[in-house]
Design an enzyme around this catalytic site. Structure first.
Site, PDB file in Angstrom:
ATOM      1  N   VAL A   1      15.608  13.957 -23.548  1.00 47.32           N
ATOM      2  CA  VAL A   1      16.229  14.366 -22.305  1.00 47.32           C
ATOM      3  C   VAL A   1      17.011  13.425 -21.866  1.00 47.32           C
ATOM      4  O   VAL A   1      18.382  13.600 -21.333  1.00 47.32           O
ATOM      5  CB  VAL A   1      14.959  14.704 -21.554  1.00 47.32           C
ATOM      6  CG1 VAL A   1      15.631  14.863 -19.932  1.00 47.32           C
ATOM      7  CG2 VAL A   1      14.473  15.919 -21.871  1.00 47.32           C
TER       8      VAL A   1
ATOM      9  N   GLU B   1      19.630  19.657 -25.884  1.00 51.98           N
ATOM     10  CA  GLU B   1      19.155  18.394 -26.600  1.00 51.98           C
ATOM     11  C   GLU B   1      18.884  18.698 -28.026  1.00 51.98           C
ATOM     12  O   GLU B   1      18.762  19.893 -28.438  1.00 51.98           O
ATOM     13  CB  GLU B   1      17.966  17.856 -25.842  1.00 51.98           C
ATOM     14  CG  GLU B   1      16.804  18.821 -25.825  1.00 51.98           C
ATOM     15  CD  GLU B   1      15.402  17.817 -25.894  1.00 51.98           C
ATOM     16  OE1 GLU B   1      15.091  16.940 -26.606  1.00 51.98           O
ATOM     17  OE2 GLU B   1      14.497  18.250 -24.928  1.00 51.98           O
TER      18      GLU B   1
ATOM     19  N   LYS C   1       4.231  19.141 -20.383  1.00 53.12           N
ATOM     20  CA  LYS C   1       3.160  19.519 -21.179  1.00 53.12           C
ATOM     21  C   LYS C   1       1.783  18.858 -20.708  1.00 53.12           C
ATOM     22  O   LYS C   1       1.904  17.560 -20.137  1.00 53.12           O
ATOM     23  CB  LYS C   1       2.971  19.225 -22.615  1.00 53.12           C
ATOM     24  CG  LYS C   1       4.200  20.107 -23.278  1.00 53.12           C
ATOM     25  CD  LYS C   1       3.983  19.993 -24.804  1.00 53.12           C
ATOM     26  CE  LYS C   1       4.893  21.182 -25.486  1.00 53.12           C
ATOM     27  NZ  LYS C   1       5.930  20.847 -26.536  1.00 53.12           N
TER      28      LYS C   1
ATOM     29  N   LYS D   1      15.194   8.782 -32.802  1.00 51.86           N
ATOM     30  CA  LYS D   1      14.939   9.657 -31.619  1.00 51.86           C
ATOM     31  C   LYS D   1      15.683   8.780 -30.576  1.00 51.86           C
ATOM     32  O   LYS D   1      15.182   7.447 -30.303  1.00 51.86           O
ATOM     33  CB  LYS D   1      13.481  10.061 -31.418  1.00 51.86           C
ATOM     34  CG  LYS D   1      13.076  10.252 -30.086  1.00 51.86           C
ATOM     35  CD  LYS D   1      11.754  10.213 -30.106  1.00 51.86           C
ATOM     36  CE  LYS D   1      11.322  10.371 -28.498  1.00 51.86           C
ATOM     37  NZ  LYS D   1       9.756  10.332 -28.383  1.00 51.86           N
TER      38      LYS D   1
ATOM     39  N   ASP E   1       3.064   3.616 -20.983  1.00 50.63           N
ATOM     40  CA  ASP E   1       3.633   4.575 -21.537  1.00 50.63           C
ATOM     41  C   ASP E   1       4.166   5.528 -20.530  1.00 50.63           C
ATOM     42  O   ASP E   1       3.627   6.592 -20.062  1.00 50.63           O
ATOM     43  CB  ASP E   1       2.920   5.245 -22.844  1.00 50.63           C
ATOM     44  CG  ASP E   1       3.897   6.029 -23.615  1.00 50.63           C
ATOM     45  OD1 ASP E   1       4.967   6.145 -23.237  1.00 50.63           O
ATOM     46  OD2 ASP E   1       3.491   6.711 -24.728  1.00 50.63           O
TER      47      ASP E   1
HETATM   48  N1  PSU Z   1       8.384  17.345 -24.560  1.00 48.96           N
HETATM   49  C1  PSU Z   1       8.363  18.420 -25.043  1.00 48.96           C
HETATM   50  N2  PSU Z   1       9.104  18.665 -26.183  1.00 48.96           N
HETATM   51  C2  PSU Z   1       9.806  17.822 -26.715  1.00 48.96           C
HETATM   52  C3  PSU Z   1      10.009  16.565 -25.951  1.00 48.96           C
HETATM   53  C4  PSU Z   1       9.048  16.402 -25.083  1.00 48.96           C
HETATM   54  O1  PSU Z   1       7.653  19.490 -24.811  1.00 48.96           O
HETATM   55  O2  PSU Z   1      10.562  18.284 -27.543  1.00 48.96           O
HETATM   56  C5  PSU Z   1      11.122  15.434 -26.410  1.00 48.96           C
HETATM   57  C6  PSU Z   1      12.166  15.530 -25.590  1.00 48.96           C
HETATM   58  O3  PSU Z   1      13.318  15.168 -26.150  1.00 48.96           O
HETATM   59  C7  PSU Z   1      11.676  14.384 -24.402  1.00 48.96           C
HETATM   60  C8  PSU Z   1      11.192  13.530 -25.279  1.00 48.96           C
HETATM   61  O4  PSU Z   1      13.004  13.972 -23.981  1.00 48.96           O
HETATM   62  O5  PSU Z   1      10.416  14.394 -26.175  1.00 48.96           O
HETATM   63  C9  PSU Z   1      10.281  12.523 -24.793  1.00 48.96           C
HETATM   64  O6  PSU Z   1       9.830  11.313 -25.522  1.00 48.96           O
HETATM   65  P1  PSU Z   1       9.274  10.085 -25.075  1.00 48.96           P
HETATM   66  O7  PSU Z   1       7.762  10.756 -24.384  1.00 48.96           O
HETATM   67  O8  PSU Z   1       8.943   9.229 -26.150  1.00 48.96           O
HETATM   68  O9  PSU Z   1      10.088   9.496 -23.693  1.00 48.96           O
HETATM   69 MN    MN Z   2       6.847   6.717 -24.170  1.00 49.53          MN
END
Ligand code: PSU
Ligand code: MN
Length: 304
Positions: free
Chosen positions: A106, A25, A159, A86, A138
């Protein structure tokens, strides 16, 4: 109608030869790590895939094209760019159609990988259910993507910025197989264990590849999530990290950080508050996942 896909020379050759490919990614580069660690990681992870006998395909949206495999100059540009979108499922088509430069999360990387005929994708952490989701709603689109796009995603768990029990519950509801690799515990990114059980366990790349193929044969939509624990020597003590994560989460709340900004904000604050300690571990676990991704891709192509 041809798809707006362009492939790097290396990926073009691999597709022609039926050689194993691992998707990677680009949001981790643009929104997940600071420069220059992001660039070093992107190049280093590609190198790990090559050394393990597969071809890396880092994915991003540039010039109205879905780019499958990026050259070093493009990686360098992305790593320093400030205005990159993003992209998740919701905005992928908008970015391609309107000529916006975009990094794939992802979810979006899975969509692009499937369009390109790539079965395996390695990353660090996935998005999930955020703490407080019962009021904020969220929940990352990564979770629903795993239930509808046939790509096996290798990560190091999620995480602790997320609510891990809720994340596992949602994955179960969505019918996503969550596979602990050589572990009974669901790993928590910087820790090999989260205190939660991994719903499934597999010990070899062959088992993972077989299960991937069987999902397709059975007509089951969606992919698989493989949770590969961080190498022991790179683990970080939870007693040190937990208060830092709590601080980052409360700062996000206090500053009304919302929607797409939440995850990048938290990731950035944790790197700052640990003075880069967390970054070193993050890099190690992505490389570890890239290696396993290459092994699974090789088995799927009948080698290894
Ligand atoms: N978690 C991590 N590192 C990252 C991401 C998530 O530890 O770089 C990134 C990935 O690209 C994941 C995105 O798909 O954040 C998720 O964002 P959101 O929570 O806004 O869906
Ligand atoms: Mn989100």
């Amino acid at each position: 109608m041809t798809l707006p896909l362009v492939y790097s020379p290396e990926v073009t050759q691999a597709l022609a030869d039926g050689a194993p490919i691992v998707a990677l990614e680009s949001t981790i580069i643009t929104h997940g790590m600071p420069y220059p660690a992001n660039l070093e990681t992107a190049c280093g992870v590609e190198q790990v895939v090559r050394e393990a006998g597969a071809v890396p395909a880092t994915i991003a949206i540039i010039g109205r094209k879905i780019c499958i495999g990026l050259d070093d100059e493009t990686l360098e540009d992305l790593a320093q760019a400030k205005d990159v979108m993003k992209l998740s499922r919701a905005d992928l088509a908008v970015a391609v159609a309107n000529g916006r430069t975009g990094a794939t999360t992802v979810a979006a990387t899975m969509i692009c990988a499937e369009l390109a005929g790539i079965d395996v994708f390695a990353t660090g952490g996935i998005g999930g259910v955020h703490k407080g989701a019962e009021t904020s709603f969220d929940i990352s689109a990564d979770l629903s993507e795993l239930s509808q796009t046939a790509v096996t995603v290798i990560c190091a768990g999620a995480k602790a910025i997320l609510d891990l029990p809720k994340t596992l519950e949602v994955l179960e509801t969505l019918g996503v197989p969550v596979i602990g690799y050589q572990t009974d515990d669901f790993p928590a990114f910087w820790s090999r264990v989260s205190g939660l059980s991994a719903p499934l366990r597999m010990d070899t790349a062959t088992e993972i590849a077989k299960a991937h193929k069987m999902r397709g044969r059975l007509g089951l939509q969606g992919g698989q999530l493989v949770a590969n624990p961080i190498p022991v020597e790179s683990e970080i003590d939870a007693d040190y990290l937990n208060p830092i994560i709590a601080q980052a989460v409360s700062e996000a709340d206090a500053q009304n950080i919302a929607a797409k900004q939440v995850t990048p904000f938290l990731l950035g604050r944790i790197v700052e508050l640990t003075e880069g300690v967390s970054l070193k571990s993050n890099i190690a676990l992505v490389k570890n996942n890239a290696k396993l991704g290459a092994e699974v891709a090789k088995v799927l192509k009948g080698i290894g």
